[in-house]
Write a protein that holds these residues in place. Structure first.
Motif, mmCIF file in Angstrom:
data_model
loop_
_atom_site.group_PDB
_atom_site.id
_atom_site.type_symbol
_atom_site.label_atom_id
_atom_site.label_comp_id
_atom_site.label_asym_id
_atom_site.label_seq_id
_atom_site.Cartn_x
_atom_site.Cartn_y
_atom_site.Cartn_z
ATOM 1 N N PRO A 146 -23.570 81.633 -9.541
ATOM 2 C CA PRO A 146 -22.836 81.029 -10.653
ATOM 3 C C PRO A 146 -21.329 80.957 -10.411
ATOM 4 O O PRO A 146 -20.762 81.754 -9.660
ATOM 5 C CB PRO A 146 -23.151 81.959 -11.822
ATOM 6 N N ASP A 147 -20.694 79.987 -11.073
ATOM 7 C CA ASP A 147 -19.238 79.952 -11.149
ATOM 8 C C ASP A 147 -18.839 80.124 -12.615
ATOM 9 O O ASP A 147 -19.693 80.317 -13.492
ATOM 10 C CB ASP A 147 -18.678 78.654 -10.545
ATOM 11 N N ALA A 148 -17.541 80.051 -12.888
ATOM 12 C CA ALA A 148 -17.047 80.309 -14.245
ATOM 13 C C ALA A 148 -17.598 79.305 -15.251
ATOM 14 O O ALA A 148 -17.927 79.669 -16.385
ATOM 15 C CB ALA A 148 -15.520 80.281 -14.242
ATOM 16 N N MET A 149 -17.722 78.036 -14.864
ATOM 17 C CA MET A 149 -18.220 77.002 -15.770
ATOM 18 C C MET A 149 -19.665 77.269 -16.171
ATOM 19 O O MET A 149 -20.025 77.178 -17.350
ATOM 20 C CB MET A 149 -18.106 75.626 -15.121
ATOM 21 N N PHE A 150 -20.511 77.589 -15.210
ATOM 22 C CA PHE A 150 -21.913 77.875 -15.504
ATOM 23 C C PHE A 150 -22.031 79.060 -16.464
ATOM 24 O O PHE A 150 -22.776 79.006 -17.454
ATOM 25 C CB PHE A 150 -22.681 78.165 -14.211
#
Length: 375
Positions: free
Chosen positions: A315-319
């Motif tokens: 995951p990244d911050a947006m997800f």
């Protein structure tokens, strides 16, 4: 009733002699595993020696859990089979795509990676193989500590801390938390937590990541994205779940029954069946040409073992933000498009088209083929 490779066969009526034999078997199983016949506890571990066709003997470990109903007693037995301590992930069913993602997770020195799934989905096996692989990649020069209840598999090169001196669930949770705290004080580079069951275990796992350790664990959750929902339900603070420097890997898997390559049948022989019509709607003629179902069975099962089918989210911050906001559908679309992710259903379909698993097995775990994956 008998179950082979997760297939339940029609139960037969027991004769008095068979019932007596079954009772003796259950008592011997408890006795050999060290479980007192007077204890209410009906789970344990046992070593079994069996002979192969070439007359060579081999010892395997088995875990059993008792299921008691009025007038009857039964056991679910899981064979723990990895005698050589192999780190081979391909043997479990993982392909090049999944191996690459696991490699990237093992290369991360700090953060939490979680493998999720229901009981019996192969979580512990996947975790153990990754830990063996990690030690091999680091030339056994790291301090890897595990906290397990109890250790299911040997991990050569790791310091495995068992939590076995407890009889009740409350005592187990307390002892597990104490062992986890002690392990964090032992200067580990990487820690493997057998399973997170309580908020205290979850908090200590995140504390380990916050203090600079790589943390690997398992959890009961329906899917990889649902791991975040499960942590929120347990009471983990939102700010921890929004941090991509903490949440490194979300993995979910299921064990799919593998088709016997010798007796499988093409779906072209059953074009009028509803599931085949759904297959054609979803994948067209190509799907029909390359899909098989279980045959009559060389040994009356039509299957030959099982294989792991996963979904892996890096995951990244947006997800993470979309998931915490409850916008699951947007999060899944973002993961599959912008992050190049692949759902469990897509991973299963790939293996179905290669002839490894059948159409019914895909719909059993992933829903109807002509519908969007459910999250």
């Amino acid at each position: 009733m008998k179950i082979i490779s997760a297939v339940v066969y029609k139960p037969q009526l027991q004769t008095a002699l068979e019932k007596k034999t079954a009772d003796v078997f259950c008592k011997n199983l408890k006795k050999r595993s060290g479980v007192s016949l007077l204890q209410s506890k009906t789970s344990g571990k046992i070593s079994i020696e069996f002979y192969k066709e070439d007359s060579c003997s081999e010892e395997v470990k088995a875990l059993f859990d008792g299921i008691t109903v009025p007038g009857k007693e039964g056991f679910r037995i899981r064979v723990i089979d990895n005698p050589d301590g192999s780190g081979d992930l391909q043997a479990l069913g993982f392909g090049e795509y999944e191996e690459n993602l696991f490699y990237r997770l093992r290369a991360v020195p700090v953060g939490v990676s979680v493998i999720a799934g229901p009981t019996g989905s192969g979580k512990s096996t996947t975790l153990q193989r990754n830990m063996i692989k990690l030690l091999q990649e680091k030339n056994y020069e790291i301090n890897l500590i595990t906290v397990e209840d109890p250790p299911e598999y040997p991990i050569p090169g790791a310091r495995q801390m068992p939590v076995t001196n407890a009889n009740t669930e409350e005592e187990k949770d307390e002892q597990f938390t104490k062992a986890l705290s002690a392990a964090l004080r032992s200067d580990p580079d990487v820690m493997m937590v057998g399973e997170i069951r309580t908020l205290s275990a979850a908090q200590l796992t995140f504390k380990g990541a916050l203090s600079g350790h790589g943390m690997w664990t398992t959890l009961h959750a329906n899917s990889a994205p649902a791991i975040l929902t499960r942590f929120r339900d347990m009471g983990v603070e939102t700010f921890k779940l929004l941090d991509p420097e903490l949440i490194k890997g979300l993995i979910s898997q299921r064990l799919f029954r593998k088709l016997c390559p010798h007796c499988r049948k093409s779906v072209k022989e059953m074009l009028d069946e509803p599931q085949v019509k759904r297959l054609k709607t979803a994948l067209g003629d190509f799907g029909v040409e390359n899909t098989f179902v279980r045959g009559p069975g060389c040994k009356n099962t039509g299957i030959k073992g099982r294989m792991s089918v996963p979904e892996i989210v890096l995951p990244d911050a947006m997800f993470l933000e979309l998931m915490i906001k409850g916008e699951t559908r947007k999060a899944i679309d973002y993961w599959t498009s912008d992050l190049g992710g692949r759902t469990l259903k897509d991973a299963a379909i790939e293996r179905m088209l290669k002839g490894y698993i059948d159409l019914d097995e895909v719909e059993r775990w992933c829903g109807l083929l002509d519908q969007r994956p459910v999250y």
